[in-house]
Design a protein around this motif. Structure first.
Motif, PDB file in Angstrom:
ATOM      1  N   PRO A 334     -29.741 134.482  80.352  1.00  0.00           N
ATOM      2  CA  PRO A 334     -29.772 133.111  79.852  1.00  0.00           C
ATOM      3  C   PRO A 334     -28.365 132.630  79.505  1.00  0.00           C
ATOM      4  CG  PRO A 334     -31.467 134.429  78.806  1.00  0.00           C
ATOM      5  CD  PRO A 334     -30.594 135.378  79.556  1.00  0.00           C
ATOM      6  N   LEU A 335     -28.122 131.369  79.751  1.00  0.00           N
ATOM      7  CA  LEU A 335     -26.808 130.785  79.500  1.00  0.00           C
ATOM      8  C   LEU A 335     -26.881 129.921  78.244  1.00  0.00           C
ATOM      9  CD1 LEU A 335     -23.965 130.598  80.847  1.00  0.00           C
ATOM     10  CD2 LEU A 335     -24.798 128.574  82.048  1.00  0.00           C
ATOM     11  N   THR A 336     -25.960 130.114  77.324  1.00  0.00           N
ATOM     12  CA  THR A 336     -26.001 129.381  76.055  1.00  0.00           C
ATOM     13  C   THR A 336     -24.907 128.331  75.940  1.00  0.00           C
ATOM     14  OG1 THR A 336     -24.651 131.070  74.958  1.00  0.00           O
ATOM     15  CG2 THR A 336     -27.056 131.344  74.878  1.00  0.00           C
ATOM     16  N   GLY A 337     -24.136 128.148  76.998  1.00  0.00           N
ATOM     17  CA  GLY A 337     -23.104 127.121  77.042  1.00  0.00           C
ATOM     18  C   GLY A 337     -22.834 126.809  78.500  1.00  0.00           C
ATOM     19  N   TYR A 338     -21.900 125.926  78.755  1.00  0.00           N
ATOM     20  CA  TYR A 338     -21.560 125.587  80.146  1.00  0.00           C
ATOM     21  C   TYR A 338     -20.625 126.639  80.745  1.00  0.00           C
ATOM     22  CZ  TYR A 338     -20.596 122.314  84.023  1.00  0.00           C
ATOM     23  OH  TYR A 338     -20.491 121.701  85.254  1.00  0.00           O
ATOM     24  N   ILE A 339     -19.710 127.171  79.941  1.00  0.00           N
ATOM     25  CA  ILE A 339     -18.768 128.198  80.391  1.00  0.00           C
ATOM     26  C   ILE A 339     -19.420 129.566  80.185  1.00  0.00           C
ATOM     27  CG2 ILE A 339     -16.423 129.096  80.223  1.00  0.00           C
ATOM     28  CD1 ILE A 339     -16.543 126.108  80.849  1.00  0.00           C
ATOM     29  N   PRO A 340     -19.550 130.379  81.233  1.00  0.00           N
ATOM     30  CA  PRO A 340     -20.231 131.662  81.100  1.00  0.00           C
ATOM     31  C   PRO A 340     -19.367 132.721  80.419  1.00  0.00           C
ATOM     32  CG  PRO A 340     -19.387 131.432  83.319  1.00  0.00           C
ATOM     33  CD  PRO A 340     -19.119 130.121  82.629  1.00  0.00           C
ATOM     34  N   PRO A 341     -19.969 133.778  79.917  1.00  0.00           N
ATOM     35  CA  PRO A 341     -19.210 134.888  79.319  1.00  0.00           C
ATOM     36  C   PRO A 341     -18.362 135.610  80.362  1.00  0.00           C
ATOM     37  CG  PRO A 341     -21.536 134.992  78.721  1.00  0.00           C
ATOM     38  CD  PRO A 341     -21.419 133.968  79.804  1.00  0.00           C
ATOM     39  N   LYS A 342     -17.302 136.249  79.892  1.00  0.00           N
ATOM     40  CA  LYS A 342     -16.449 137.116  80.696  1.00  0.00           C
ATOM     41  C   LYS A 342     -15.780 136.405  81.866  1.00  0.00           C
ATOM     42  CE  LYS A 342     -19.135 141.202  79.444  1.00  0.00           C
ATOM     43  NZ  LYS A 342     -19.924 142.361  79.904  1.00  0.00           N
ATOM     44  N   PHE A 343     -15.565 135.099  81.708  1.00  0.00           N
ATOM     45  CA  PHE A 343     -14.877 134.342  82.752  1.00  0.00           C
ATOM     46  C   PHE A 343     -13.404 134.130  82.419  1.00  0.00           C
ATOM     47  CE2 PHE A 343     -13.533 129.925  83.876  1.00  0.00           C
ATOM     48  CZ  PHE A 343     -13.198 130.196  85.193  1.00  0.00           C
ATOM     49  N   VAL A 344     -13.133 133.703  81.189  1.00  0.00           N
ATOM     50  CA  VAL A 344     -11.746 133.412  80.826  1.00  0.00           C
ATOM     51  C   VAL A 344     -11.545 133.681  79.336  1.00  0.00           C
ATOM     52  CG1 VAL A 344     -12.188 130.967  80.335  1.00  0.00           C
ATOM     53  CG2 VAL A 344      -9.889 131.694  81.018  1.00  0.00           C
ATOM     54  N   LYS A 345     -10.361 134.165  78.990  1.00  0.00           N
ATOM     55  CA  LYS A 345     -10.010 134.415  77.590  1.00  0.00           C
ATOM     56  C   LYS A 345      -9.031 133.364  77.090  1.00  0.00           C
ATOM     57  CE  LYS A 345     -10.654 139.443  77.483  1.00  0.00           C
ATOM     58  NZ  LYS A 345     -10.003 140.756  77.242  1.00  0.00           N
ATOM     59  N   ASN A 346      -9.091 133.119  75.801  1.00  0.00           N
ATOM     60  CA  ASN A 346      -8.124 132.265  75.129  1.00  0.00           C
ATOM     61  C   ASN A 346      -6.872 133.105  74.890  1.00  0.00           C
ATOM     62  OD1 ASN A 346      -6.591 130.725  73.363  1.00  0.00           O
ATOM     63  ND2 ASN A 346      -8.335 130.101  72.101  1.00  0.00           N
ATOM     64  N   SER A 347      -5.785 132.758  75.549  1.00  0.00           N
ATOM     65  CA  SER A 347      -4.572 133.578  75.429  1.00  0.00           C
ATOM     66  C   SER A 347      -3.996 133.546  74.024  1.00  0.00           C
ATOM     67  CB  SER A 347      -3.518 133.103  76.440  1.00  0.00           C
ATOM     68  OG  SER A 347      -3.141 131.757  76.184  1.00  0.00           O
ATOM     69  N   ALA A 348      -4.372 132.544  73.235  1.00  0.00           N
ATOM     70  CA  ALA A 348      -3.866 132.455  71.858  1.00  0.00           C
ATOM     71  C   ALA A 348      -4.573 133.428  70.924  1.00  0.00           C
ATOM     72  CB  ALA A 348      -4.021 131.027  71.334  1.00  0.00           C
ATOM     73  N   THR A 349      -5.828 133.755  71.241  1.00  0.00           N
ATOM     74  CA  THR A 349      -6.611 134.630  70.371  1.00  0.00           C
ATOM     75  C   THR A 349      -7.022 135.938  71.029  1.00  0.00           C
ATOM     76  OG1 THR A 349      -8.717 133.642  71.041  1.00  0.00           O
ATOM     77  CG2 THR A 349      -7.555 132.593  69.196  1.00  0.00           C
ATOM     78  N   GLY A 350      -7.006 135.956  72.357  1.00  0.00           N
ATOM     79  CA  GLY A 350      -7.451 137.143  73.093  1.00  0.00           C
ATOM     80  C   GLY A 350      -8.958 137.249  73.192  1.00  0.00           C
ATOM     81  N   LYS A 351      -9.668 136.243  72.690  1.00  0.00           N
ATOM     82  CA  LYS A 351     -11.133 136.271  72.693  1.00  0.00           C
ATOM     83  C   LYS A 351     -11.718 135.566  73.907  1.00  0.00           C
ATOM     84  CE  LYS A 351     -11.879 136.555  67.667  1.00  0.00           C
ATOM     85  NZ  LYS A 351     -12.541 135.910  66.497  1.00  0.00           N
ATOM     86  N   ASP A 352     -12.889 136.028  74.320  1.00  0.00           N
ATOM     87  CA  ASP A 352     -13.614 135.405  75.407  1.00  0.00           C
ATOM     88  C   ASP A 352     -14.025 133.991  75.005  1.00  0.00           C
ATOM     89  OD1 ASP A 352     -15.252 135.736  78.018  1.00  0.00           O
ATOM     90  OD2 ASP A 352     -16.748 135.071  76.556  1.00  0.00           O
TER      91      ASP A 352
END
Length: 543
Positions: A334-352
């Motif tokens: 199931p998808l809970t947002g428009y952007i899927p998990p494990k696609f891109v990280k925030n380079s400022a935080t290192g988080k997915d």
């Protein structure tokens, strides 16, 4: 991508390979070829007209761009010789080309071939499904899109036979990855203009600069074959002489064909995944392709989706967990947002990105009932009939029937009719805005949230027809004043996603897809990508 179907979504039906398993073997004379399955027709072989993963995948075997994605999804040289030299505040890219790249007619691939292709792609008269990916990036593209400037003014020029210079509208962190994507591939002006409107409709009307060339193809055909391009000079070392493709829309048919040695890999859906997961060659491959319910928000369409209560009622009626586990049964989630998990990280935080953004969509059937009553009152209608547009793949049919059942059961007075069309026709109607609701797919064209979120900006060619100045401001800020500040940029993206998924619910996230396949244990070299064309076939070989 309306890549991948918009689409995509491009975006976006997935190309999958068809494989042998168990006792299946390959005779010595067959080890020069391999047979793959496609779950829909190849809609176009014109790199500027395609918008579906099947077309992107096959095109990537016969065309080469400046750069390509390797097996680790890293940008590496293809026709380019070295990485771009950046200047002008990271808005100008100067790229040297290899001198030995050839077209299949023996002519050299030059910087002018890229200039011509990009100008043709930006020209509104070409009616490219991916015009926006050039128009919104290169200098003067926006003015060209609206007919206020000639395509010859696009921000690209040849500095010599083997040197190309591109000037962007603004710094674009993902431009190098865009250069690996099909709409940025070169085209030979002399050849394209010679064959005119017949370009890319049959093998004799095409010219190639990749490791393979087309030996049999016609629009809407169920089979397609590629043979090795002897004029190719480049980094991809093709080990097979021939690649065969067969359109197999039914997973059961595909399974039967691979068991009969007619195909070398097959995609599995629904209960076929569960029934075959212990067989030799079974693989589940995660990907960034998503499925969602898209509403036609165009004002001139005069559809009821301008009513927020109706959108909310529909969104809250769909049990996406049940869709994944009981209906699809293919490993998708199931998808809970428009952007899927494990696609891109925030380079400022290192988080997915998805981890940071949290769960923006979880259906709530208790709310659906009251929202539906409110919608009925606001619309002045106790009953309503809506049409859901889907393509003719098995999984789309089962998903469409599930959505129909969920909505009609949860919202008394609502009737949902299903219209099934071949994918090419379906995508055409969506692009023209001739639909009400569509079971949409989208796969990323580059590794950045923009590749999804730009679908809902109010720009020409956006099939959703959503018009919200606040949303546009957030996306413009992320790719404008905040482009060099990763923390602020991702904050803009999160706010924009929240607006369309949670606050306004102008689309309904359904699931993140996987590829479940059976692949002959001795077939190797086929690589999968999380961005751009999903599969690389040209590197396939037999162990």
């Amino acid at each position: 991508m309306n890549k991948r179907k918009i689409f995509l979504t491009v975006a976006v039906a997935s190309t999958v390979l068809l494989a042998a398993c168990g006792k299946q073997s390959k005779s010595s004379q067959d080890k020069k070829s391999a047979s793959f399955g496609l779950n829909t027709e190849v809609a176009s072989m014109d790199t500027l007209k395609a918008q579906d993963p099947n077309s992107f995948d096959v095109q990537a075997a016969v065309f080469s761009g400046l750069y390509r994605m390797n097996s680790k999804d890293e940008v590496v040289d293809d026709i380019a010789k070295g990485m771009p030299k950046l200047s002008n505040g990271n808005k100008t890219y100067t790229i040297n080309l290899r001198h030995n790249a050839k077209w299949s007619n023996g002519k050299s691939v030059t910087a002018d071939d890229f200039v011509y292709a990009w100008q043709r792609g930006a020209n509104p008269k070409t009616k490219s499904n991916y015009a926006f990916i050039i128009q919104t990036i290169l200098k003067n593209g926006t003015q060209i899109a609206t007919g206020k400037m000639s395509p010859s003014k696009l921000g690209v020029k040849a500095l010599g036979k083997y040197k190309l210079q591109a000037t962007l509208q603004k710094p674009t962190p993902y431009f190098k990855s865009l250069l690996t994507f099909n709409p940025y591939f070169p085209q030979n002006k002399a050849f394209v203009e010679k064959v005119g409107s017949q370009y890319a409709t049959s093998p004799s009307k095409m010219i190639y600069n990749g490791p393979f060339k087309v030996s049999s193809y016609s629009l809407g055909a169920n089979t397609l074959s590629l043979t090795k391009n002897t004029k190719y000079r480049g980094p991809v070392k093709a080990k097979l002489d021939k690649l065969n493709f067969q359109v197999v829309k039914s997973s059961t048919t595909g399974l039967n064909q691979y068991q009969a040695n007619k195909l070398d890999m097959t995609f599995l859906t629904n209960n076929l995944v569960k029934n075959n997961k212990n067989r030799a060659g079974f693989k589940t491959i995660p990907n960034s392709m998503i499925t969602y319910l898209q509403f036609n928000m165009r004002q001139k369409a005069k559809l009821p989706f301008q009513n927020k209560s109706l959108r909310q009622a529909i969104a809250n009626s769909i049990n996406t967990k049940q869709l994944a586990s009981k209906i699809l049964q293919d490993g998708s989630s199931p998808l809970t947002g428009y952007i899927p998990p494990k696609f891109v990280k925030n380079s400022a935080t290192g988080k997915d990105f998805r981890q940071e953004g949290g769960k923006l969509y979880v259906a709530d059937k208790a709310k659906a009932s009251s929202q539906w009553k409110q919608a009925q009152k606001q619309l002045g209608q106790k009953s309503l009939t809506l049409q859901l547009l889907i393509d003719d793949e098995d999984w789309q049919k089962s998903t469409g029937e599930f959505l129909q059942s969920e909505l009609e059961k949860s919202l008394p007075g609502l009737k949902v009719s299903i219209r099934v069309l071949p994918q090419q026709q379906e995508l055409g109607l969506v692009a023209q805005g001739k639909y009400q609701m569509v079971l949409a797919q989208w796969g990323p064209d580059f590794q950045d949230p923009t590749t999804y979120l730009a679908n809902y900006t109010n720009t020409p060619g956006r099939a959703a027809g959503y018009d919200n100045p606040k949303y546009d401001q957030l996306i413009n800020a992320a790719n404008g004043k905040d482009v060099n500040n990763p923390a602020k940029r991702f904050a803009d993206f999160h706010a924009a996603e929240k607006l369309i998924v949670k606050d306004q619910q102008v689309m309904v996230p359904l699931n993140q897809q996987v590829y479940s396949i059976l692949q002959h244990p001795k077939l190797a070299g086929v690589t999968h990508h999380m961005v751009g064309a999903p599969f690389t076939y040209a590197t396939a070989y037999w162990k």
